[in-house]
Design a protein around this motif. Structure first.
Motif, short mmCIF file in Angstrom:
data_model
loop_
_atom_site.label_atom_id
_atom_site.label_comp_id
_atom_site.label_asym_id
_atom_site.label_seq_id
_atom_site.Cartn_x
_atom_site.Cartn_y
_atom_site.Cartn_z
N UNK A 1 0.81 -1.23 0.00
CA UNK A 1 0.00 0.00 0.00
C UNK A 1 0.84 1.28 0.00
N UNK A 2 1.73 1.40 -0.97
CA UNK A 2 2.66 2.53 -0.99
C UNK A 2 1.96 3.87 -1.13
N UNK A 3 0.94 3.96 -1.97
CA UNK A 3 0.22 5.23 -2.13
C UNK A 3 -0.43 5.64 -0.81
N UNK A 4 -1.09 4.70 -0.18
CA UNK A 4 -1.77 4.96 1.09
C UNK A 4 -0.78 5.44 2.15
N UNK A 5 0.33 4.74 2.28
CA UNK A 5 1.33 5.07 3.29
C UNK A 5 1.97 6.43 3.01
N UNK A 6 2.26 6.70 1.74
CA UNK A 6 2.89 7.98 1.39
C UNK A 6 1.95 9.15 1.68
N UNK A 7 0.67 9.01 1.35
CA UNK A 7 -0.27 10.10 1.63
C UNK A 7 -0.37 10.36 3.13
N UNK A 8 -0.37 9.29 3.91
CA UNK A 8 -0.43 9.47 5.37
C UNK A 8 0.82 10.20 5.87
N UNK A 9 1.97 9.85 5.28
CA UNK A 9 3.21 10.49 5.71
C UNK A 9 3.26 11.96 5.26
N UNK A 10 2.73 12.23 4.07
CA UNK A 10 2.68 13.61 3.58
C UNK A 10 1.86 14.48 4.53
N UNK A 11 0.77 13.93 5.05
CA UNK A 11 -0.07 14.68 5.99
C UNK A 11 0.70 15.08 7.25
N UNK A 12 1.64 14.23 7.65
CA UNK A 12 2.43 14.53 8.85
C UNK A 12 3.43 15.66 8.60
N UNK A 13 3.85 15.79 7.33
CA UNK A 13 4.75 16.88 6.94
C UNK A 13 6.01 16.95 7.80
N UNK A 14 6.57 15.78 8.12
CA UNK A 14 7.73 15.74 9.02
C UNK A 14 9.02 15.33 8.33
#
Length: 200
Positions: A155-168
């Protein structure tokens, strides 16, 4: 020795032709570093590839290689070319699905090959970017194909979007190609989704 073959675009390629081991410096290299030495990892990523390019080399690079595990990461350029080269003949979702199914049907003849399908990652580190909105149907196609062909879904797309939201952390150099952090996130997501099923 078990052969694990990774095929895709520049994100998979990651400079493999400049690497003596031809693994590149990206997520494929990181996965290899975490695997048992009994696993042979082969990188068949080619920069710029779309699903249409995979078709042209599938027989040589996949069927003839007859891998134990086949990991496919494709779809980013099928969308990105619509944004940066609209004059090109484009690969829209229905065409993408039909061509992807054709490749998986060919691969189904390799009875001992386990499939791993990776969701296309991101286009721009912005959840609401035009590229990410355009990616949605391609991601959905990959998810459905994983079910239909009994493949492991990463689930690379899912995981990347979640990480983008964290903006860390910065995940890409240009919205698409990975930084070390981006490659590490891809590798870890792949390993978490795949290795429990492949190494049991």
């Amino acid at each position: 020795m078990s052969k694990w073959l990774f095929i895709g675009d520049s994100i998979t390629d990651s400079g493999r032709n400049q690497d003596p081991e031809r693994l590149g410096s990206g997520y494929v290299r990181m996965i290899k570093n975490e695997l048992e030495s009994t696993v042979q990892v082969v990188n068949k990523g080619v920069s710029g590839n779309r699903i249409t390019d995979l078709e042209k080399r599938w027989q040589r690079d996949v069927i003839e290689a007859n891998p134990s595990v086949l990991s496919i990461s494709i779809g980013i350029n099928d969308v990105w070319r619509q944004l940066d080269h609209p004059e090109m003949k484009q690969v829209y979702p229905d065409d993408f699905k039909e061509r992807f199914e054709g490749l998986l049907n060919q691969t189904s003849k390799l009875i001992n090959t386990k499939l791993v399908l990776m969701e296309p990652t991101i286009i721009k580190e912005d959840v609401h970017s035009k590229g990410n909105q355009m990616l949605v149907p391609y991601v959905e196609i990959v998810r459905r194909l994983a079910i239909n062909y009994d493949a492991i879904l990463v689930p690379t797309h899912t995981v990347f979007l979640e990480r983008v939201k964290q903006n860390d952390v910065i995940l890409t150099t240009d919205g698409v190609h990975m930084t070390e952090a981006g490659n590490k996130l891809m590798a870890n997501t792949w390993l978490e989704a795949s290795t429990p099923k492949l190494l049991r």
